[in-house]
Design an enzyme around this catalytic site. Structure first.
Site, PDB file in Angstrom:
ATOM      1  N   ARG A 159      -9.089  31.375 -22.523  1.00 21.78           N
ATOM      2  CA  ARG A 159      -8.633  30.024 -22.184  1.00 21.78           C
ATOM      3  C   ARG A 159      -9.288  28.952 -23.052  1.00 21.78           C
ATOM      4  O   ARG A 159      -8.776  27.855 -23.177  1.00 21.78           O
ATOM      5  CB  ARG A 159      -8.919  29.739 -20.701  1.00 21.78           C
TER       6      ARG A 159
ATOM      7  N   HIS B 270     -18.931  53.429 -22.943  1.00 15.47           N
ATOM      8  CA  HIS B 270     -19.455  53.369 -24.320  1.00 15.47           C
ATOM      9  C   HIS B 270     -20.492  54.464 -24.588  1.00 15.47           C
ATOM     10  O   HIS B 270     -20.785  54.769 -25.732  1.00 15.47           O
ATOM     11  CB  HIS B 270     -19.999  51.976 -24.648  1.00 15.47           C
TER      12      HIS B 270
ATOM     13  N   LYS C  56     -21.596  57.239 -28.342  1.00 20.50           N
ATOM     14  CA  LYS C  56     -22.903  57.391 -28.993  1.00 20.50           C
ATOM     15  C   LYS C  56     -22.970  58.710 -29.749  1.00 20.50           C
ATOM     16  O   LYS C  56     -22.557  59.745 -29.231  1.00 20.50           O
ATOM     17  CB  LYS C  56     -24.022  57.333 -27.942  1.00 20.50           C
TER      18      LYS C  56
ATOM     19  N   GLU D 144     -33.979  51.964 -17.486  1.00 17.76           N
ATOM     20  CA  GLU D 144     -33.945  50.646 -18.127  1.00 17.76           C
ATOM     21  C   GLU D 144     -35.269  49.954 -17.856  1.00 17.76           C
ATOM     22  O   GLU D 144     -35.756  49.972 -16.715  1.00 17.76           O
ATOM     23  CB  GLU D 144     -32.831  49.797 -17.531  1.00 17.76           C
TER      24      GLU D 144
ATOM     25  N   ASP E 229     -23.220  50.988 -10.919  1.00 13.93           N
ATOM     26  CA  ASP E 229     -23.502  50.481 -12.266  1.00 13.93           C
ATOM     27  C   ASP E 229     -23.749  51.613 -13.269  1.00 13.93           C
ATOM     28  O   ASP E 229     -23.355  51.512 -14.424  1.00 13.93           O
ATOM     29  CB  ASP E 229     -24.744  49.577 -12.185  1.00 13.93           C
TER      30      ASP E 229
ATOM     31  N   HIS F 297     -21.806  56.435 -16.552  1.00 15.51           N
ATOM     32  CA  HIS F 297     -22.644  57.042 -17.594  1.00 15.51           C
ATOM     33  C   HIS F 297     -23.276  58.376 -17.172  1.00 15.51           C
ATOM     34  O   HIS F 297     -23.211  59.368 -17.905  1.00 15.51           O
ATOM     35  CB  HIS F 297     -23.773  56.098 -18.014  1.00 15.51           C
TER      36      HIS F 297
ATOM     37  N   LYS G  62     -33.858  50.325 -12.751  1.00 16.50           N
ATOM     38  CA  LYS G  62     -34.263  49.143 -13.523  1.00 16.50           C
ATOM     39  C   LYS G  62     -35.761  48.957 -13.334  1.00 16.50           C
ATOM     40  O   LYS G  62     -36.335  49.468 -12.366  1.00 16.50           O
ATOM     41  CB  LYS G  62     -33.531  47.915 -12.979  1.00 16.50           C
TER      42      LYS G  62
HETATM   43  N1  LIG Z   1     -21.207  42.176 -22.232  1.00 20.62           N
HETATM   44  C1  LIG Z   1     -21.495  43.469 -22.257  1.00 20.62           C
HETATM   45  O1  LIG Z   1     -22.465  43.926 -22.878  1.00 20.62           O
HETATM   46  C2  LIG Z   1     -20.649  44.457 -21.522  1.00 20.62           C
HETATM   47  C3  LIG Z   1     -21.051  45.801 -21.505  1.00 20.62           C
HETATM   48  C4  LIG Z   1     -20.239  46.733 -20.863  1.00 20.62           C
HETATM   49  C5  LIG Z   1     -19.075  46.311 -20.258  1.00 20.62           C
HETATM   50  N2  LIG Z   1     -18.708  44.986 -20.279  1.00 20.62           N
HETATM   51  C6  LIG Z   1     -17.452  44.608 -19.637  1.00 20.62           C
HETATM   52  O2  LIG Z   1     -16.657  43.915 -20.582  1.00 20.62           O
HETATM   53  C7  LIG Z   1     -15.902  42.887 -19.945  1.00 20.62           C
HETATM   54  C8  LIG Z   1     -16.227  41.560 -20.609  1.00 20.62           C
HETATM   55  O3  LIG Z   1     -17.593  41.294 -20.438  1.00 20.62           O
HETATM   56  P1  LIG Z   1     -18.300  40.020 -21.066  1.00 20.62           P
HETATM   57  O4  LIG Z   1     -19.752  40.199 -20.831  1.00 20.62           O
HETATM   58  O5  LIG Z   1     -17.831  39.766 -22.420  1.00 20.62           O
HETATM   59  O6  LIG Z   1     -17.769  38.870 -20.083  1.00 20.62           O
HETATM   60  P2  LIG Z   1     -17.774  37.308 -20.325  1.00 20.62           P
HETATM   61  O7  LIG Z   1     -18.757  36.922 -21.365  1.00 20.62           O
HETATM   62  O8  LIG Z   1     -17.884  36.680 -18.976  1.00 20.62           O
HETATM   63  O9  LIG Z   1     -16.325  37.020 -20.905  1.00 20.62           O
HETATM   64  C9  LIG Z   1     -15.177  36.967 -20.105  1.00 20.62           C
HETATM   65  C10 LIG Z   1     -14.028  36.551 -20.995  1.00 20.62           C
HETATM   66  O10 LIG Z   1     -12.837  36.488 -20.230  1.00 20.62           O
HETATM   67  C11 LIG Z   1     -12.177  35.250 -20.530  1.00 20.62           C
HETATM   68  N3  LIG Z   1     -11.379  34.834 -19.367  1.00 20.62           N
HETATM   69  C12 LIG Z   1     -11.808  34.573 -18.106  1.00 20.62           C
HETATM   70  N4  LIG Z   1     -10.788  34.237 -17.321  1.00 20.62           N
HETATM   71  C13 LIG Z   1      -9.667  34.256 -18.092  1.00 20.62           C
HETATM   72  C14 LIG Z   1      -8.305  33.987 -17.871  1.00 20.62           C
HETATM   73  N5  LIG Z   1      -7.856  33.629 -16.655  1.00 20.62           N
HETATM   74  N6  LIG Z   1      -7.464  34.123 -18.895  1.00 20.62           N
HETATM   75  C15 LIG Z   1      -7.892  34.470 -20.140  1.00 20.62           C
HETATM   76  N7  LIG Z   1      -9.170  34.752 -20.403  1.00 20.62           N
HETATM   77  C16 LIG Z   1     -10.048  34.642 -19.396  1.00 20.62           C
HETATM   78  C17 LIG Z   1     -13.306  34.302 -20.829  1.00 20.62           C
HETATM   79  O11 LIG Z   1     -12.893  33.251 -21.652  1.00 20.62           O
HETATM   80  P3  LIG Z   1     -12.469  31.783 -21.195  1.00 20.62           P
HETATM   81  O12 LIG Z   1     -13.418  31.330 -20.150  1.00 20.62           O
HETATM   82  O13 LIG Z   1     -12.510  31.022 -22.482  1.00 20.62           O
HETATM   83  O14 LIG Z   1     -11.080  31.941 -20.681  1.00 20.62           O
HETATM   84  C18 LIG Z   1     -14.215  35.201 -21.649  1.00 20.62           C
HETATM   85  O15 LIG Z   1     -13.759  35.245 -22.965  1.00 20.62           O
HETATM   86  C19 LIG Z   1     -16.287  42.961 -18.480  1.00 20.62           C
HETATM   87  O16 LIG Z   1     -15.372  43.760 -17.800  1.00 20.62           O
HETATM   88  C20 LIG Z   1     -17.639  43.653 -18.487  1.00 20.62           C
HETATM   89  O17 LIG Z   1     -17.853  44.348 -17.285  1.00 20.62           O
HETATM   90  C21 LIG Z   1     -19.468  44.065 -20.899  1.00 20.62           C
END
Ligand SMILES: NC(=O)c1ccc[n+]([C@@H]2O[C@H](COP(=O)([O-])OP(=O)(O)OC[C@H]3O[C@@H](n4cnc5c(N)ncnc54)[C@H](OP(=O)(O)O)[C@@H]3O)[C@@H](O)[C@H]2O)c1
Length: 484
Positions: free
Chosen positions: A43, A177, A181, A215, A234, A239, A329
């Site tokens: 967004r 993920h 690895k 962790e 989690d 994993h 953790k």
């Molecule tokens: N970060 C990690 O290391 C990690 C590791 C393993 C798994 N994951 C998984 O990967 C996914 C993303 O994680 P993240 O950490 O990147 O989350 P995040 O930083 O909170 O990002 C969420 C994204 O979704 C977008 N979004 C939210 N509502 C939206 C909507 N209504 N329409 C369009 N876009 C929308 C947000 O952008 P806007 O607010 O600009 O819309 C943002 O780009 C999650 O399912 C998480 O569980 C993440």
């Protein structure tokens, strides 16, 4: 044929920290298809150029020395941004228009990567279907779904149903993920490309298996999210059970996505169901001291930040061999390791002079020190016939001339681009995994829940967990990464 990767969650953490750096590194290695394009959707009100600039900064930070200005400019030309809301159908018709503009060939392969909040996965899939974006008559259409996949069996089934309304199973790539690895894939090589380990890999020679994902970090500011989830959701449902499947599976007939996953699924089918007192005897839960003061954590939360499970796989290979799974953790260090503990020799030949050997041990270090270590007894030099444990070490990092190990996302993205789903979870796998974890969560939420042990951070979880293991005549391999 052009290839487009559409990332939902363009402005998010995962995109900047993992996905774009991985795609850029694939580009540097010449592994991205020639006509590859990346389209980000979220967004936030970015232009193409604004998003490219942001990604340039973050990618520079995450790939370090490998960042190359000229290559980045070339790569950045392939990046596009589309401001859109997943809950709004107009965003999808506008996205379809943009895709038609940037895809230079009549047919195109597309990947939709859902890197956004899990609550939006089903909606995003529905909208893709409604906008005709799942139609694969002019090229493949695949969808990658991030973890978590559901919060229990019911929600996972519901999510699978919603996805199957739009995509066939062979178009769906559920990410864990860990499977990307190198060391995890190396378990396949270790087991199925060598003839010396497999004959020992069974109940006749193996006393037990330990799988640890420790962790060092605590929950920190993720308290609100973590308290809803807890360590079982989690870490275990995904994993740890993935590592268990790869350790315990039978060799597939071929290295083929469905055959590999068929064998993994059979492992989940053989996990012995816990009943009655098993939950008290075979599960263990803990919470680190200070967890209740973390931001967003309710005062009286009973959420476990540490767990250990003792599982049995009832089949010919593994009957009665315990698989100990633990994760927590606030532990001593960050390490993911699999320990195959072999049985002791049947007869101690050197009498009282030889200390009682622990039995051979094979330690597979998944992270951060990727490699394998074999423990075996040797004679203490210049002693009568005393023995001590020595090791044979293999470290991926020390392999001369070998490049740094690629991040898991490089491998997984490339596999999805090439249509190889071997390292992704299938729907039955995810549901069976929840079917193992759900009853434990329910038992822990019941009045008969086993005690929640508090533990100080910086150690290997509650001290009682060592006693628990000792009562079974075993000990944890509490060693921080052993390979240099
Ligand atoms: N970060 C990690 O290391 C990690 C590791 C393993 C798994 N994951 C998984 O990967 C996914 C993303 O994680 P993240 O950490 O990147 O989350 P995040 O930083 O909170 O990002 C969420 C994204 O979704 C977008 N979004 C939210 N509502 C939206 C909507 N209504 N329409 C369009 N876009 C929308 C947000 O952008 P806007 O607010 O600009 O819309 C943002 O780009 C999650 O399912 C998480 O569980 C993440």
């Amino acid at each position: 044929m052009s290839d487009t990767i559409v990332i939902f969650g363009a402005s998010g953490d995962l995109t900047s920290r993992k996905l774009i750096p991985a795609l850029f590194q694939l580009f540097l290695k010449g592994r991205l298809p020639q006509e590859a394009r990346i389209v980000g959707v979220s967004r936030s009100d970015f232009t193409h150029q604004k998003w490219r600039d942001l990604l340039s900064q973050s990618t520079r930070q995450y790939v370090g020395d490998q960042f190359n200005e000229t290559a980045w400019s070339e790569f950045a030309n392939r990046i596009f941004y589309h401001p859109g809301d997943i809950t709004n159908s107009e965003s999808f018709s506008a996205l379809a228009k943009l895709l038609a503009e940037i895809e230079t060939t009549e047919s195109s392969s597309r990947i939709y990567y859902l890197s956004t909040m899990p609550q939006l996965y089903a909606e995003a899939i529905k909208q893709l279907g409604a906008a005709g974006l799942a139609d694969d008559r002019h090229g493949s259409r695949r969808v990658i779904i991030e973890k978590p996949f559901g919060t229990d069996l019911k929600t996972a089934q519901r999510l699978n149903d919603s996805i199957h309304d739009v995509f066939r199973e062979d178009q769906i790539y559920r990410i864990d993920h860990y499977l990307g690895k190198e060391t995890v894939q190396n378990i396949f090589a270790l087991r199925f490309a060598n003839s010396i380990f497999e004959p020992l890999w069974n109940r006749r020679y193996v006393d037990h298996v330990q799988i640890t994902v420790a962790e060092e970090v605590v929950v920190g500011r993720r308290g609100g999210y973590y308290d809803e989830s807890g360590v079982l959701r989690d870490m275990f449902q995904n994993h740890l059970l993935q590592l268990l499947m790869i350790t315990a599976m039978e060799p597939p007939a071929r290295y083929d996505a469905n055959l590999v996953r068929d064998e993994k699924v059979k492992v989940l089918h053989c996990i012995r169901k816990m009943v009655g007192g098993d939950f008290a005897n075979q599960t263990f839960r803990g919470q680190y001291e200070g967890y209740l003061s973390e931001e967003g954590v309710p005062e009286e939360s009973e959420t476990a930040t540490f767990a250990a499970l003792k599982l049995y796989c009832d089949n010919w290979r593994w009957k009665d061999v315990p698989f100990y799974l633990r994760s927590g953790k606030g532990m001593s260090c960050r390490t993911t390791q699999i320990v195959i503990q072999f049985k002791q020799v049947p007869h101690i030949l050197f009498g009282a002079k030889m200390r009682e050997p622990l039995g051979n041990r094979l330690v597979i270090q998944v992270q951060p020190a990727e490699g394998i270590q074999l423990h075996f007894e040797t004679k203490v030099p210049d002693s009568d016939m005393k023995t001590r444990t020595s090791t044979l070490d293999f470290s991926f990092q020390n392999q001369a001339g070998e490049a740094d190990l690629p991040d898991a996302y490089q491998r997984l993205l490339l596999d999805a681009i090439n249509g190889d789903a071997s390292l992704f979870a299938r729907s039955d796998e995810v549901e069976l995994a929840w079917g193992i974890i759900d009853p434990i969560i329910a038992a822990w939420d019941s009045p008969a829940a086993p005690e929640l042990h508090r533990y100080a951070t910086g150690y290997w979880g509650p001290s009682e967990i060592s006693d628990w293991m000792q009562e079974q005549g075993r000990e944890w391999f509490d060693v921080c990464p052993v390979l240099n």
